[in-house]
Design a protein around this motif. Structure first.
Motif, PDB file in Angstrom:
ATOM      1  N   THR A 193       4.283   6.978   3.791  1.00 61.18           N
ATOM      2  CA  THR A 193       4.146   7.695   5.064  1.00 61.18           C
ATOM      3  C   THR A 193       5.053   7.096   6.134  1.00 61.18           C
ATOM      4  N   PHE A 246      -6.325   8.115   6.711  1.00 63.27           N
ATOM      5  CA  PHE A 246      -6.248   6.989   7.639  1.00 63.27           C
ATOM      6  C   PHE A 246      -7.378   5.998   7.367  1.00 63.27           C
ATOM      7  N   ASP A 264       0.875  -1.176   0.000  1.00 64.74           N
ATOM      8  CA  ASP A 264       0.000   0.000   0.000  1.00 64.74           C
ATOM      9  C   ASP A 264       0.915   1.230   0.000  1.00 64.74           C
ATOM     10  N   SER A 268       2.322   8.024  12.790  1.00 63.15           N
ATOM     11  CA  SER A 268       1.945   8.228  11.386  1.00 63.15           C
ATOM     12  C   SER A 268       0.440   8.471  11.282  1.00 63.15           C
ATOM     13  N   LEU A 313       0.444   4.211   2.575  1.00 68.88           N
ATOM     14  CA  LEU A 313       0.871   3.879   3.926  1.00 68.88           C
ATOM     15  C   LEU A 313       2.387   3.740   3.989  1.00 68.88           C
ATOM     16  N   ASP A 319      -1.531  -3.034  10.054  1.00 68.33           N
ATOM     17  CA  ASP A 319      -0.357  -2.816   9.193  1.00 68.33           C
ATOM     18  C   ASP A 319       0.758  -2.100   9.965  1.00 68.33           C
ATOM     19  N   ILE A 320       0.370  -1.124  10.768  1.00 68.47           N
ATOM     20  CA  ILE A 320       1.375  -0.374  11.528  1.00 68.47           C
ATOM     21  C   ILE A 320       2.022  -1.279  12.580  1.00 68.47           C
ATOM     22  N   LEU A 324      -1.712  10.965   8.651  1.00 65.45           N
ATOM     23  CA  LEU A 324      -2.706  10.297   7.807  1.00 65.45           C
ATOM     24  C   LEU A 324      -4.100  10.861   8.071  1.00 65.45           C
ATOM     25  N   TYR A 379      -5.281   0.005   8.836  1.00 62.78           N
ATOM     26  CA  TYR A 379      -3.879   0.384   9.018  1.00 62.78           C
ATOM     27  C   TYR A 379      -3.362   0.029  10.416  1.00 62.78           C
TER      28      TYR A 379
END
Lengths: 230, 230
Positions: free
Chosen positions: A174, B192, A168, B182, A171, B199-200, B186, B196
């Motif tokens: 960022t 955002f 992605d 982040s 993301l 993912d983060i 976002l 995510y």
């Protein structure tokens, strides 16, 4: 200090006031003296609190000189902010277009991250700590800077997408940018150390799932290209 | 919205002005109405530009009510900022001390990251976008908040150090915190997305060198603990 004179094109006006001879001692042009004095004041005292008169005093020049070189205090800030982004954008273009640039996407990303960390870490004053200023976030006058910063995020997303094709990009761009900008907070807290540039580049690649052996190679090749880009 | 009423202890004063009945409709206490109105104004209009009178108007209460609940506009901001850090600090303490908390350091780190992302993403207004305000960075009045934020970086460093024992904790704490934060940018860019959070969390663990199989397990266990911590 990065060559801030490259950050914008400001037309010369006639009737330029003569600079005070004291300002010549540093070897900087009057314009760079102004930028350097302003950067120090903005970072140490705050942007809102300081005036063009104070900038002139610190630079050892007349206030009229500030207005000869810059339309306003906002413009001084804009030039400083752009100087913390544009060289990285320009380097990204070179990495994409220069036939001598590394082919491996991991090496390219690594080179860009290290160059960007060096830019943020090497600026004489921690200019990037001003990104969060409400003026910078809100005022129309800084829309150009916000667009440049967003462009750099997009570039990081593209470079990351070349390393991990299914990523992605919004993301990942960022997140990579966030890791690079860790320099800002580390500098503010007096905790930045030169060897972190390699650690941050490795962290970016590891975050994208690149293996340790490939990471070490990428960092070595990226550094070699940065040391001797020809 | 997180329960901002937990963020500080403010002594009740006698002679409290009666709240306008309109403010009761939302189900929020007057104090929370003030915090919510202030958060909206600070994020949308800027902290410097807005007054306690405007906060009162937006909350539909009298200005005296604001000063009944808060000593100053600065204090309103301080409570809001703390509300974006303290629940994560408290959750970290629980992860360390609760005998039912997961043993695996990767699961703990993952749980803290997800909880923190949810806190930043779930706040009705993007309060954390105010971290960069010069007042917040400079004024003595916000030293307590700056210390709390630094404490959270230290906690992330400790949690990361338990995952990868030989890690530079200062750097790793900073990098993990950067990835979590982040969310702020976002949200500002309206980019955002709820997914995510996973993912983060994965990005943090991958950055620390945890393998993909272990990462998937850690995210699953962390989520299970967050859903049903008892």
């Amino acid at each position: 200090m990065p060559d801030v004179t490259q950050a914008t094109d400001h037309p010369r006006r006639p009737g330029r006031p003569r600079a005070n001879p004291a300002t010549q001692a540093s070897g900087l042009s009057t314009r760079d003296q102004i930028l350097d004095a302003a950067a120090a004041l903005f970072v140490e005292e705050g942007f809102g609190a300081c005036t063009t008169r104070q900038i002139a005093e610190r630079a050892g020049i007349r206030q009229a000189s500030v207005y000869y070189h810059f339309a306003s205090k906002d413009e001084v800030l804009l030039v400083l902010l752009s100087s913390s982004i544009r060289p990285s954008l320009a380097f990204a273009v070179r990495l994409r277009e220069d036939p001598d640039a590394p082919d491996d996407p991991a090496v390219r990303l690594c080179a860009l991250v290290i160059a960007d960390v060096r830019l943020l870490a090497g600026a004489r004053h921690n200019i990037a700590s001003l990104y969060g200023l409400p003026e910078v976030q809100e005022k129309a006058q800084f829309a150009g800077f916000r667009a440049e910063r967003h462009e750099l995020i997009t570039v990081y997303g593209d470079f990351a997408g070349a390393v991990v094709p299914l990523v992605d990009r919004t993301l990942c761009g960022t997140l990579v940018m966030q890791l690079v900008e860790s320099v800002i907070g580390l500098r503010t807290a007096d905790r930045f150390r030169t060897e972190y540039e390699g650690d941050i580049a490795k962290a970016c690649l590891r975050m994208l799932g690149v293996g340790d052996v490939e990471i070490d190679l990428a960092v070595r090749e990226a550094r070699a290209f940065l040391e001797d880009p020809a």
